[in-house]
Design an enzyme around this catalytic site. Structure first.
Site, mmCIF file in Angstrom:
data_model
loop_
_atom_site.group_PDB
_atom_site.id
_atom_site.type_symbol
_atom_site.label_atom_id
_atom_site.label_comp_id
_atom_site.label_asym_id
_atom_site.label_seq_id
_atom_site.Cartn_x
_atom_site.Cartn_y
_atom_site.Cartn_z
ATOM 1 C CG HIS A 163 -8.454 13.364 -48.627
ATOM 2 N ND1 HIS A 163 -9.044 13.212 -47.389
ATOM 3 C CD2 HIS A 163 -9.425 13.111 -49.539
ATOM 4 C CE1 HIS A 163 -10.308 12.882 -47.548
ATOM 5 N NE2 HIS A 163 -10.578 12.817 -48.854
ATOM 6 N N GLY A 193 -19.573 14.613 -48.323
ATOM 7 C CA GLY A 193 -18.966 13.442 -48.964
ATOM 8 C C GLY A 193 -17.633 13.025 -48.393
ATOM 9 C CG ASN A 198 -15.446 15.463 -50.995
ATOM 10 O OD1 ASN A 198 -15.955 16.295 -51.742
ATOM 11 N ND2 ASN A 198 -15.146 14.243 -51.405
HETATM 12 P P1 5GP Z 1 -13.369 11.479 -49.334
HETATM 13 O O1 5GP Z 1 -14.659 10.789 -49.651
HETATM 14 O O2 5GP Z 1 -13.048 11.421 -47.869
HETATM 15 O O3 5GP Z 1 -13.217 12.851 -49.918
HETATM 16 O O4 5GP Z 1 -12.237 10.651 -50.109
HETATM 17 C C1 5GP Z 1 -11.635 9.508 -49.597
HETATM 18 C C2 5GP Z 1 -11.019 8.793 -50.769
HETATM 19 O O5 5GP Z 1 -10.087 7.871 -50.271
HETATM 20 C C3 5GP Z 1 -12.025 7.996 -51.610
HETATM 21 O O6 5GP Z 1 -12.009 8.481 -52.950
HETATM 22 C C4 5GP Z 1 -11.531 6.558 -51.516
HETATM 23 O O7 5GP Z 1 -11.649 5.865 -52.725
HETATM 24 C C5 5GP Z 1 -10.084 6.733 -51.078
HETATM 25 N N1 5GP Z 1 -9.577 5.657 -50.253
HETATM 26 C C6 5GP Z 1 -10.170 5.137 -49.144
HETATM 27 N N2 5GP Z 1 -9.382 4.176 -48.609
HETATM 28 C C7 5GP Z 1 -8.275 4.107 -49.390
HETATM 29 C C8 5GP Z 1 -7.093 3.304 -49.336
HETATM 30 O O8 5GP Z 1 -6.906 2.447 -48.463
HETATM 31 N N3 5GP Z 1 -6.177 3.503 -50.308
HETATM 32 C C9 5GP Z 1 -6.347 4.449 -51.288
HETATM 33 N N4 5GP Z 1 -5.367 4.552 -52.187
HETATM 34 N N5 5GP Z 1 -7.440 5.227 -51.364
HETATM 35 C C10 5GP Z 1 -8.396 5.058 -50.422
#
Ligand code: 5GP
Length: 116
Positions: A100, A93, A87
């Site tokens: 990541h 999103g 994303n």
């Molecule tokens: P984005 O929405 O930025 O592409 O994805 C962020 C991801 O990080 C989300 O899927 C969310 O569930 C995950 N996430 C957020 N905080 C944490 C955390 O403290 N530990 C882990 N393992 N995943 C996290």
């Protein structure tokens, strides 16, 4: 520059996670809110890049390492096939501004982006 994100705290060990794979430049751990039978996050250890565009421009070899780790995890935990999602930006999103890759594998819904 990705400052002070939750993933920076995971890299530093301040927030403990189950490390599923690690290389010199990359770590992988389960997403806290899985959206698929296998949902793993692959991140670079460096906090220098907010998103994949910045990473690809500055360190393409680290991006290639992330893809290789994603493939290894899909081999180990599914049938070797996987969806790789970056994303890029809040309206797309992105909620954590430390680049990541989401690795989704297992029994994924049979829906392609073209069906959206
Ligand atoms: P984005 O929405 O930025 O592409 O994805 C962020 C991801 O990080 C989300 O899927 C969310 O569930 C995950 N996430 C957020 N905080 C944490 C955390 O403290 N530990 C882990 N393992 N995943 C996290």
């Amino acid at each position: 520059m990705a400052v002070d994100t939750v993933f920076g705290k995971i890299v530093s060990g301040e927030i403990p996670v189950e490390i599923l794979a690690e290389t010199a430049r990359v770590i992988a751990f389960p997403d806290i809110n899985p959206q698929a039978p296998v949902h793993i996050l692959v991140i670079p250890k460096t906090t220098a890049y907010e998103n994949v565009v910045e990473l690809a421009a500055a360190e393409p070899e680290t991006l290639a390492e992330m893809v290789a780790v994603a493939k290894r995890l899909a081999d180990e935990r599914a049938n070797g096939e996987f969806r790789l999602i970056f994303n890029n930006g809040a309206t797309a999103g992105q909620t954590v501004f430390h680049v990541h890759a989401h690795v989704l594998a297992g029994d994924l819904e049979e829906r392609s982006l073209g069906d959206a």
